[in-house]
Design a protein around this motif. Sequence first.
Motif, short mmCIF file in Angstrom:
data_model
loop_
_atom_site.label_atom_id
_atom_site.label_comp_id
_atom_site.label_asym_id
_atom_site.label_seq_id
_atom_site.Cartn_x
_atom_site.Cartn_y
_atom_site.Cartn_z
N GLY A 107 7.83 0.58 -37.92
CA GLY A 107 7.61 0.41 -39.35
C GLY A 107 6.20 0.76 -39.74
N GLU A 108 5.74 0.20 -40.87
CA GLU A 108 4.39 0.52 -41.35
C GLU A 108 3.32 -0.09 -40.44
N PHE A 109 2.15 0.56 -40.45
CA PHE A 109 1.02 0.07 -39.66
C PHE A 109 -0.27 0.55 -40.29
N LEU A 110 -1.38 0.00 -39.84
CA LEU A 110 -2.70 0.40 -40.30
C LEU A 110 -3.48 1.04 -39.16
N VAL A 111 -4.37 1.95 -39.51
CA VAL A 111 -5.37 2.47 -38.57
C VAL A 111 -6.74 2.10 -39.11
N ALA A 112 -7.58 1.55 -38.26
CA ALA A 112 -8.94 1.15 -38.68
C ALA A 112 -9.95 1.62 -37.64
N THR A 113 -11.04 2.21 -38.11
CA THR A 113 -12.14 2.61 -37.23
C THR A 113 -13.42 1.94 -37.70
N ASP A 114 -14.40 1.89 -36.83
CA ASP A 114 -15.65 1.20 -37.14
C ASP A 114 -16.45 1.97 -38.18
N ALA A 115 -16.76 1.31 -39.29
CA ALA A 115 -17.57 1.93 -40.35
C ALA A 115 -18.99 1.39 -40.34
N GLY A 156 -11.50 0.02 -34.84
CA GLY A 156 -11.81 -1.10 -35.73
C GLY A 156 -10.96 -2.31 -35.41
N ALA A 157 -9.71 -2.07 -35.03
CA ALA A 157 -8.83 -3.17 -34.66
C ALA A 157 -9.31 -3.86 -33.40
N HIS A 158 -9.79 -3.09 -32.44
CA HIS A 158 -10.31 -3.67 -31.19
C HIS A 158 -11.60 -4.45 -31.47
N LEU A 159 -12.45 -3.88 -32.32
CA LEU A 159 -13.74 -4.49 -32.60
C LEU A 159 -13.61 -5.80 -33.36
N TYR A 160 -12.63 -5.85 -34.25
CA TYR A 160 -12.44 -7.05 -35.08
C TYR A 160 -11.09 -7.71 -34.81
N ALA A 161 -10.75 -7.79 -33.53
CA ALA A 161 -9.46 -8.37 -33.14
C ALA A 161 -9.33 -9.84 -33.52
N ASP A 162 -10.46 -10.51 -33.76
CA ASP A 162 -10.41 -11.91 -34.16
C ASP A 162 -9.99 -12.07 -35.62
#
Length: 211
Positions: A107-115, A156-162
Motif C-alpha cells: 500500500g501507500e508509504f513514505l520516503v524520508a531523507t535527512d534534510a 530519514g526514517a532510520h535517523l528518526y526511528a524514535d
Amino acid sequence: MLLLAFDTATPVITVAVHDGSRVVGEASGEGAMAHGELLAPAIRDAMAQAGAAMGDLTDVAVGVGPGPFTGLRVGVVTALTLGSTLGLVTHGVCSLDVVAADVQVGGEFLVATDARRKEVYWARYGGDQVRLDGPHVLRPADLAAQHPDLPVFGQGAHLYADVLRSAGGAGAPRAAALAGLVVAGRVAELPLEPLYLRRPDAVPQTVSKRA
C-alpha cells in the motif's frame, strides 16, 4: 544504449552504468562534504567495471534531490557538463523516487531523507511506487502527525526511528535503481536543476559600504 547514472543527494555517492538490459558497472563512496572528491573516481571505477569509455555513453541520469546544496550542485553540474561535452541525452529524477523504487509494500508509504536542521525531505507514494505527494521538507514529529499510519523508508526514517514509523529496508538512493527507472520509463523526469526546497545553509556575506 549506455546510460551513466549517479546520485549525490545524500552523503552516499552512488554511480551505475546500464546498457539498456542490465547494470554492467557500479561504484560508490561516502562523505558528507566530499562529493566533489568522490564522484569523479566513482564514475571512473563504474565505467572501468563496465569495460566502457566515456565516448561510448549515450545517456546520463542524475538524482536532482531534494538534498543539501553542495552535494546536489556537484551531481547536477557534472551531469550537465557530460551532457553538453559528449552530446548525451540527459535525465533528471527526484532522488526520493529513486529510494521508492527499492520499496516493496502492498500500500501507500513514505520516503524520508535527512534534510539537516532536524528536518526531513519527504514524499508519499502509492503501492505502485508512484509519487502521490511531495517532495516537501518538514520536522519528523510533524510528518508523523500528518501520516501516523504509513511506513517510512529512507535515511530519514532510520535517523528518526524514535518518531517516524521506520520500516527498515531501503536507505540511500541507489544509482542502479535510478538507471532502472530511466531505462524502463517508469519515472516523471525533472529538469537538470538542483531541487533544494529551501535556501542553502551558506550564503555570501554582504559588506555594506560606508559613506
